[in-house]
Motif scaffolding. Structure first.
Motif, PDB file in Angstrom:
ATOM      1  N   GLY A 224       0.776  -1.240   0.000  1.00  0.00           N
ATOM      2  CA  GLY A 224       0.000   0.000   0.000  1.00  0.00           C
ATOM      3  C   GLY A 224       0.806   1.288   0.000  1.00  0.00           C
ATOM      4  N   ALA A 225       2.080   1.249  -0.396  1.00  0.00           N
ATOM      5  CA  ALA A 225       2.869   2.495  -0.435  1.00  0.00           C
ATOM      6  C   ALA A 225       2.731   3.171  -1.799  1.00  0.00           C
ATOM      7  N   LEU A 226       3.272   4.368  -1.884  1.00  0.00           N
ATOM      8  CA  LEU A 226       3.281   5.077  -3.171  1.00  0.00           C
ATOM      9  C   LEU A 226       4.307   4.428  -4.101  1.00  0.00           C
ATOM     10  N   ASN A 227       4.024   4.418  -5.383  1.00  0.00           N
ATOM     11  CA  ASN A 227       5.005   4.019  -6.406  1.00  0.00           C
ATOM     12  C   ASN A 227       6.158   5.006  -6.358  1.00  0.00           C
ATOM     13  N   PRO A 228       7.386   4.684  -6.585  1.00  0.00           N
ATOM     14  CA  PRO A 228       7.998   3.383  -6.516  1.00  0.00           C
ATOM     15  C   PRO A 228       8.873   3.303  -5.261  1.00  0.00           C
ATOM     16  N   SER A 229       8.264   2.909  -4.148  1.00  0.00           N
ATOM     17  CA  SER A 229       9.040   2.802  -2.903  1.00  0.00           C
ATOM     18  C   SER A 229       9.434   1.355  -2.674  1.00  0.00           C
ATOM     19  N   ALA A 230      10.627   1.189  -2.157  1.00  0.00           N
ATOM     20  CA  ALA A 230      11.113  -0.176  -1.947  1.00  0.00           C
ATOM     21  C   ALA A 230      12.143  -0.208  -0.823  1.00  0.00           C
ATOM     22  N   LEU A 231      12.466  -1.421  -0.392  1.00  0.00           N
ATOM     23  CA  LEU A 231      13.500  -1.621   0.623  1.00  0.00           C
ATOM     24  C   LEU A 231      14.517  -2.618   0.107  1.00  0.00           C
ATOM     25  N   LEU A 232      15.752  -2.430   0.526  1.00  0.00           N
ATOM     26  CA  LEU A 232      16.772  -3.451   0.274  1.00  0.00           C
ATOM     27  C   LEU A 232      17.331  -3.837   1.629  1.00  0.00           C
ATOM     28  N   HIS A 233      17.354  -5.137   1.914  1.00  0.00           N
ATOM     29  CA  HIS A 233      17.878  -5.630   3.193  1.00  0.00           C
ATOM     30  C   HIS A 233      19.095  -6.507   2.949  1.00  0.00           C
ATOM     31  N   ILE A 234      20.017  -6.454   3.908  1.00  0.00           N
ATOM     32  CA  ILE A 234      21.123  -7.431   3.918  1.00  0.00           C
ATOM     33  C   ILE A 234      20.827  -8.407   5.055  1.00  0.00           C
ATOM     34  N   GLY A 235      20.968  -9.694   4.772  1.00  0.00           N
ATOM     35  CA  GLY A 235      20.699 -10.725   5.776  1.00  0.00           C
ATOM     36  C   GLY A 235      21.647 -10.612   6.964  1.00  0.00           C
ATOM     37  N   LYS A 236      21.122 -10.946   8.140  1.00  0.00           N
ATOM     38  CA  LYS A 236      21.883 -10.792   9.378  1.00  0.00           C
ATOM     39  C   LYS A 236      23.218 -11.536   9.344  1.00  0.00           C
ATOM     40  N   ASP A 237      23.224 -12.744   8.784  1.00  0.00           N
ATOM     41  CA  ASP A 237      24.454 -13.550   8.802  1.00  0.00           C
ATOM     42  C   ASP A 237      25.255 -13.411   7.522  1.00  0.00           C
ATOM     43  N   SER A 238      24.846 -12.503   6.655  1.00  0.00           N
ATOM     44  CA  SER A 238      25.535 -12.394   5.374  1.00  0.00           C
ATOM     45  C   SER A 238      26.868 -11.673   5.543  1.00  0.00           C
ATOM     46  N   THR A 239      27.808 -12.012   4.662  1.00  0.00           N
ATOM     47  CA  THR A 239      29.103 -11.320   4.703  1.00  0.00           C
ATOM     48  C   THR A 239      29.076 -10.046   3.849  1.00  0.00           C
TER      49      THR A 239
END
Ligand SMILES: Cc1ncc(COP(=O)(O)O)c(C=O)c1O
Length: 455
Positions: A224-239
């Motif tokens: 339900g957000a406005l176009n074009p909103s997004a998130l990028l996550h890095i995994g907790k255990d990722s290097t």
């Protein structure tokens, strides 16, 4: 800290700005924009002026808000994107791949992955997910096949997986990420359609919590957000290093992020993390489930329910192609679906899908099936059944090369010089550098007469 609170305080200072954006927080708005967008949007649109933070090097309000989001999402780091998942996918590839590196990609990827291939110079290895002919959709990938590919191609550096698919089919990301780690492959998940999962885990399990290295989510698709909103996550255990990710993002994204979008992201995440927000999501999912239970009782109507996100309602009706069903819904009931194929129709729901909207659709489906409404529709009635791509040249080496247009019927075995995509869902049929096969010609012949090929 909060961007919203900061803006409120900032406005009280009554500063006189000689900065961008030049509309001066709404002192000038083109009359039609005023009518259709409104003053509020403009009045909250700022640039990185004194005291504000910088999305490409956040240290203040944006940083603390991203850290807050990271806690909610349980990530190593979370980045706000105001250029959609498209920018996140390209940046994730840029962060992990060098020129010549091999990258495994599920063929049902979004076309932004192609952009990533052009920009990184990486070499694609394609994996075809299982194709369900009865529904006309891609499903999951075979884990044995995946492992076999990694065993043979020991130099694959990353895997770009689309999870869920456009139609909501979910993969076993836990097992995929275990396999990826075993072969030292970084896992990037395009979770553009799965942003709801973090707030209702019964709908789907976020890839971030299943061992993915980088996960990209659109907030406008289901949340339900406005176009074009997004998130990028890095995994907790990722290097993967957040600093490195930020550098890659900065190569791709605007230096003038939209503050209205950032405000919306803040408001959305905070709301969904609150008791009220959780209840709202819970209620919405309950409504969709109730709707699905009801339409499942309709004779001749089938709802797809094999490991899919329930908020993506994929249906088919006996004796109607998906295209015909789509046309009937549109012309007789003024209902527009997200996409149709030869077999089925996808009705995308999200946090803005109200009970009354669902009721309208439910009534239409009952009526349509009871009255055996039929129309004859032969345009678009063909569907492309995916074939194993044959890559002659990688995208980064071919995209600028000279080309010419030829008759489609004489293009067999030539090297395609166009990105040919059906939109939606945006999955590539042919990429520049791929060999044109008879299946491509058969499918495209109802849509065009010419095609660009390598000179
Ligand atoms: C699977 C998938 N990934 C990525 C994207 C791109 O998302 P955005 O519109 O946020 O750039 C889309 C858009 O349709 C998509 O369907």
């Amino acid at each position: 800290m909060s961007i919203i609170n900061f803006l409120e305080e900032y406005k009280k200072l009554h500063r006189t700005l000689f900065t961008t954006p030049s509309h001066g927080q709404g002192s000038f708005i083109a009359p039609l924009a005023l009518k259709y967008i409104g003053k509020k949007f403009f009045s909250n649109d700022y640039s990185e002026i004194d005291g504000f933070d910088n999305l490409s090097n956040p240290r203040g309000i944006i940083k603390s808000l991203q850290d807050y989001a990271s806690k909610i999402y349980d990530s190593k780091a979370t980045f706000f994107l105001t250029n959609g998942s498209t920018s996140g996918i390209v940046a994730a590839m840029y962060a992990l791949l060098n020129r010549g590196d091999k990258v495994l990609i599920s063929r049902n990827c979004h076309k932004s992955v192609y952009n990533g291939l052009v920009l990184t110079g990486a070499v694609p290895v394609w994996i075809l997910p299982n194709y369900n002919k009865d529904w006309g959709i891609f499903e999951g990938i075979s884990l044995d096949y995946l492992e076999e590919i990694f065993r043979v191609n020991k130099d694959i550096r990353a895997f770009v997986l689309t999870n869920p698919t456009y139609e909501g089919v979910m993969s076993d990301v836990s097992r995929i990420s275990i396999i990826c780690r075993k072969y030292n492959v970084k896992l990037i998940v395009d979770e553009a359609h799965g942003a709801l999962w973090n707030f209702h885990k019964a709908v789907g399990t976020p890839s971030l919590l299943q061992g993915a290295d980088i996960v990209v989510q659109s907030l406008h698709k289901t949340l339900g957000a406005l176009n074009p909103s997004a998130l990028l996550h890095i995994g907790k255990d990722s290097t993967v290093e957040p600093k490195h990710m930020q550098q890659a993002l900065n190569l791709i994204t605007t230096t003038s992020p939209s503050y209205p979008l950032l405000i919306n992201i803040e408001a959305l995440i905070k709301y969904l993390d609150s008791e009220k927000g959780k209840l709202y999501v819970f209620d919405y999912v309950k409504n969709v489930n109730r709707f699905i239970r009801s339409i499942k009782t309709i004779p001749n109507l089938e709802v797809y329910s094999a490991n899919n996100d329930v908020t993506k309602v994929l249906i088919k009706v006996t004796n109607l192609s998906g295209y015909e069903l789509s046309d009937i819904l549109f012309s007789q009931y003024k209902i527009e679906d997200e996409l149709a194929n030869d077999k089925s129709v996808l009705l995308l729901t999200g946090l803005g899908t109200t009970k009354s909207k669902l009721k309208k659709l439910e009534k239409a489906l009952f009526h349509l099936c009871a009255n055996n409404i039929k129309i004859t529709q032969d345009d678009n009635s063909k569907k492309f059944v995916p074939v194993e791509p044959r890559v002659r040249y990688i995208p980064s080496l071919i995209w600028e090369k000279p080309c010419k247009e030829v008759e489609l019927k004489y293009s067999l075995s030539r090297v395609c010089m166009e990105l040919i995509v059906d939109y939606p869902p945006g999955i590539p049929i042919l990429l520049p550098g791929e060999v044109i096969k008879k299946e491509h010609i058969e499918y495209l012949s109802s849509k065009r007469q010419k095609i660009k090929v390598l000179l």
